[in-house]
Design a protein around this motif. Sequence first.
Motif, PDB file in Angstrom:
ATOM      1  N   ALA A   1     -29.033 -80.646 -68.397  1.00 26.62           N
ATOM      2  CA  ALA A   1     -28.011 -81.438 -67.710  1.00 26.62           C
ATOM      3  C   ALA A   1     -26.650 -81.307 -68.377  1.00 26.62           C
ATOM      4  CB  ALA A   1     -28.424 -82.910 -67.693  1.00 26.62           C
ATOM      5  N   VAL A   2     -25.589 -81.367 -67.555  1.00 26.56           N
ATOM      6  CA  VAL A   2     -24.230 -81.474 -68.087  1.00 26.56           C
ATOM      7  C   VAL A   2     -24.182 -82.737 -68.934  1.00 26.56           C
ATOM      8  CG1 VAL A   2     -21.823 -81.905 -67.441  1.00 26.56           C
ATOM      9  CG2 VAL A   2     -23.168 -80.190 -66.203  1.00 26.56           C
ATOM     10  N   GLY A   3     -23.536 -82.657 -70.079  1.00 29.26           N
ATOM     11  CA  GLY A   3     -23.477 -83.782 -71.010  1.00 29.26           C
ATOM     12  C   GLY A   3     -24.528 -83.702 -72.098  1.00 29.26           C
ATOM     13  N   ALA A   4     -25.470 -82.764 -71.969  1.00 18.46           N
ATOM     14  CA  ALA A   4     -26.510 -82.610 -72.991  1.00 18.46           C
ATOM     15  C   ALA A   4     -25.872 -82.251 -74.333  1.00 18.46           C
ATOM     16  CB  ALA A   4     -27.492 -81.524 -72.573  1.00 18.46           C
ATOM     17  N   PRO A   5     -26.435 -82.742 -75.441  1.00 22.01           N
ATOM     18  CA  PRO A   5     -25.859 -82.449 -76.756  1.00 22.01           C
ATOM     19  C   PRO A   5     -26.165 -81.028 -77.198  1.00 22.01           C
ATOM     20  CG  PRO A   5     -27.847 -83.745 -77.006  1.00 22.01           C
ATOM     21  CD  PRO A   5     -27.600 -83.623 -75.533  1.00 22.01           C
ATOM     22  N   LEU A   6     -25.109 -80.294 -77.538  1.00 26.27           N
ATOM     23  CA  LEU A   6     -25.259 -78.937 -78.046  1.00 26.27           C
ATOM     24  C   LEU A   6     -24.934 -78.898 -79.521  1.00 26.27           C
ATOM     25  CD1 LEU A   6     -23.412 -76.901 -75.255  1.00 26.27           C
ATOM     26  CD2 LEU A   6     -25.862 -77.384 -75.443  1.00 26.27           C
ATOM     27  N   ALA A   7     -25.576 -77.987 -80.213  1.00 29.73           N
ATOM     28  CA  ALA A   7     -25.236 -77.674 -81.606  1.00 29.73           C
ATOM     29  C   ALA A   7     -24.873 -76.198 -81.626  1.00 29.73           C
ATOM     30  CB  ALA A   7     -26.408 -77.954 -82.525  1.00 29.73           C
ATOM     31  N   ILE A   8     -23.680 -75.898 -82.109  1.00 35.89           N
ATOM     32  CA  ILE A   8     -23.232 -74.515 -82.232  1.00 35.89           C
ATOM     33  C   ILE A   8     -23.196 -74.205 -83.726  1.00 35.89           C
ATOM     34  CG2 ILE A   8     -21.389 -72.873 -81.770  1.00 35.89           C
ATOM     35  CD1 ILE A   8     -20.531 -74.795 -79.448  1.00 35.89           C
ATOM     36  N   VAL A   9     -23.998 -73.222 -84.137  1.00 30.12           N
ATOM     37  CA  VAL A   9     -24.066 -72.850 -85.547  1.00 30.12           C
ATOM     38  C   VAL A   9     -23.384 -71.501 -85.697  1.00 30.12           C
ATOM     39  CG1 VAL A   9     -25.567 -72.423 -87.517  1.00 30.12           C
ATOM     40  CG2 VAL A   9     -26.229 -74.124 -85.800  1.00 30.12           C
ATOM     41  N   THR A  10     -22.282 -71.485 -86.454  1.00 27.01           N
ATOM     42  CA  THR A  10     -21.500 -70.264 -86.623  1.00 27.01           C
ATOM     43  C   THR A  10     -22.186 -69.329 -87.622  1.00 27.01           C
ATOM     44  OG1 THR A  10     -20.169 -71.089 -88.455  1.00 27.01           O
ATOM     45  CG2 THR A  10     -19.382 -71.600 -86.212  1.00 27.01           C
ATOM     46  N   PRO A  11     -21.780 -68.046 -87.630  1.00 20.14           N
ATOM     47  CA  PRO A  11     -22.344 -67.132 -88.624  1.00 20.14           C
ATOM     48  C   PRO A  11     -22.119 -67.607 -90.065  1.00 20.14           C
ATOM     49  CG  PRO A  11     -21.269 -65.888 -86.894  1.00 20.14           C
ATOM     50  CD  PRO A  11     -20.940 -67.350 -86.665  1.00 20.14           C
ATOM     51  N   GLY A  12     -21.046 -68.381 -90.298  1.00 20.18           N
ATOM     52  CA  GLY A  12     -20.776 -68.942 -91.622  1.00 20.18           C
ATOM     53  C   GLY A  12     -21.589 -70.195 -91.912  1.00 20.18           C
ATOM     54  N   ARG A  13     -22.483 -70.576 -90.982  1.00 25.69           N
ATOM     55  CA  ARG A  13     -23.414 -71.703 -91.093  1.00 25.69           C
ATOM     56  C   ARG A  13     -22.774 -73.066 -90.880  1.00 25.69           C
ATOM     57  NH1 ARG A  13     -28.102 -70.140 -90.129  1.00 25.69           N
ATOM     58  NH2 ARG A  13     -29.257 -71.396 -91.580  1.00 25.69           N
ATOM     59  N   SER A  14     -21.532 -73.141 -90.333  1.00 24.46           N
ATOM     60  CA  SER A  14     -20.990 -74.455 -89.960  1.00 24.46           C
ATOM     61  C   SER A  14     -21.685 -74.896 -88.677  1.00 24.46           C
ATOM     62  CB  SER A  14     -19.513 -74.446 -89.669  1.00 24.46           C
ATOM     63  OG  SER A  14     -18.822 -73.477 -90.273  1.00 24.46           O
ATOM     64  N   ARG A  15     -21.836 -76.186 -88.545  1.00 21.68           N
ATOM     65  CA  ARG A  15     -22.494 -76.758 -87.360  1.00 21.68           C
ATOM     66  C   ARG A  15     -21.474 -77.594 -86.593  1.00 21.68           C
ATOM     67  NH1 ARG A  15     -28.039 -78.194 -85.928  1.00 21.68           N
ATOM     68  NH2 ARG A  15     -28.029 -80.029 -84.588  1.00 21.68           N
ATOM     69  N   ILE A  16     -21.304 -77.258 -85.322  1.00 18.91           N
ATOM     70  CA  ILE A  16     -20.392 -77.989 -84.443  1.00 18.91           C
ATOM     71  C   ILE A  16     -21.257 -78.682 -83.396  1.00 18.91           C
ATOM     72  CG2 ILE A  16     -18.517 -77.780 -82.767  1.00 18.91           C
ATOM     73  CD1 ILE A  16     -17.911 -75.016 -84.153  1.00 18.91           C
TER      74      ILE A  16
ATOM     75  N   SER B   1     -22.211 -66.752 -82.964  1.00 19.18           N
ATOM     76  CA  SER B   1     -22.594 -68.158 -83.123  1.00 19.18           C
ATOM     77  C   SER B   1     -23.808 -68.434 -82.262  1.00 19.18           C
ATOM     78  CB  SER B   1     -21.448 -69.089 -82.718  1.00 19.18           C
ATOM     79  OG  SER B   1     -20.345 -68.937 -83.581  1.00 19.18           O
ATOM     80  N   ARG B   2     -24.686 -69.303 -82.735  1.00 21.09           N
ATOM     81  CA  ARG B   2     -25.915 -69.642 -82.014  1.00 21.09           C
ATOM     82  C   ARG B   2     -25.740 -70.993 -81.323  1.00 21.09           C
ATOM     83  NH1 ARG B   2     -30.609 -67.131 -83.455  1.00 21.09           N
ATOM     84  NH2 ARG B   2     -31.760 -69.083 -83.416  1.00 21.09           N
ATOM     85  N   VAL B   3     -25.952 -71.026 -80.013  1.00 23.93           N
ATOM     86  CA  VAL B   3     -25.839 -72.257 -79.231  1.00 23.93           C
ATOM     87  C   VAL B   3     -27.245 -72.803 -79.011  1.00 23.93           C
ATOM     88  CG1 VAL B   3     -25.062 -73.291 -77.063  1.00 23.93           C
ATOM     89  CG2 VAL B   3     -23.741 -71.425 -78.102  1.00 23.93           C
ATOM     90  N   CYS B   4     -27.442 -74.079 -79.387  1.00 23.10           N
ATOM     91  CA  CYS B   4     -28.754 -74.717 -79.277  1.00 23.10           C
ATOM     92  C   CYS B   4     -28.615 -76.055 -78.557  1.00 23.10           C
ATOM     93  CB  CYS B   4     -29.337 -74.992 -80.658  1.00 23.10           C
ATOM     94  SG  CYS B   4     -29.536 -73.519 -81.664  1.00 23.10           S
ATOM     95  N   LEU B   5     -29.683 -76.460 -77.907  1.00 22.74           N
ATOM     96  CA  LEU B   5     -29.781 -77.812 -77.381  1.00 22.74           C
ATOM     97  C   LEU B   5     -30.201 -78.667 -78.561  1.00 22.74           C
ATOM     98  CD1 LEU B   5     -29.742 -79.713 -74.926  1.00 22.74           C
ATOM     99  CD2 LEU B   5     -32.131 -79.110 -74.557  1.00 22.74           C
ATOM    100  N   ALA B   6     -29.370 -79.620 -78.937  1.00 24.17           N
ATOM    101  CA  ALA B   6     -29.627 -80.428 -80.139  1.00 24.17           C
ATOM    102  C   ALA B   6     -30.699 -81.466 -79.853  1.00 24.17           C
ATOM    103  CB  ALA B   6     -28.340 -81.096 -80.610  1.00 24.17           C
TER     104      ALA B   6
END
Length: 105
Positions: A37-52, A90-95
């Motif tokens: 669903a739109v609004g679902a929480p995403l976690a974006i993990v960059t190659p440098g390992r930061s998490r957005i 960067s890796r996009v995940c459903l948090a």
Amino acid sequence: MPDLFLFAVEDVIKIDGLAGHVLLPGISCGENMPDIAVGAPLAIVTPGRSRIETPLASYALIRMQPRREPLCLPITVHYPLAKDHIPQGSRVCLAGADQATVLDL
């Protein structure tokens, strides 16, 4: 519940008139992928390992060439996230995938 990997970012683009940046290739429409669903929480993990952490703002209904199999739906993320915040790879995940954000398991 652990994060569910969705896709690796190949490119980030800005489309005039669209509020946010588009992440490509997007979420696969393959058989094993839930509807998210739109609004679902995403976690974006960059190659440098930061998490957005950011919500899925929308699906960008754009036509990409060449076509991918299975079909992928590009997604948008809200500002202030920009191209330089989300590098290629960067890796996009459903948090923490759960029933509140997954429409059909």
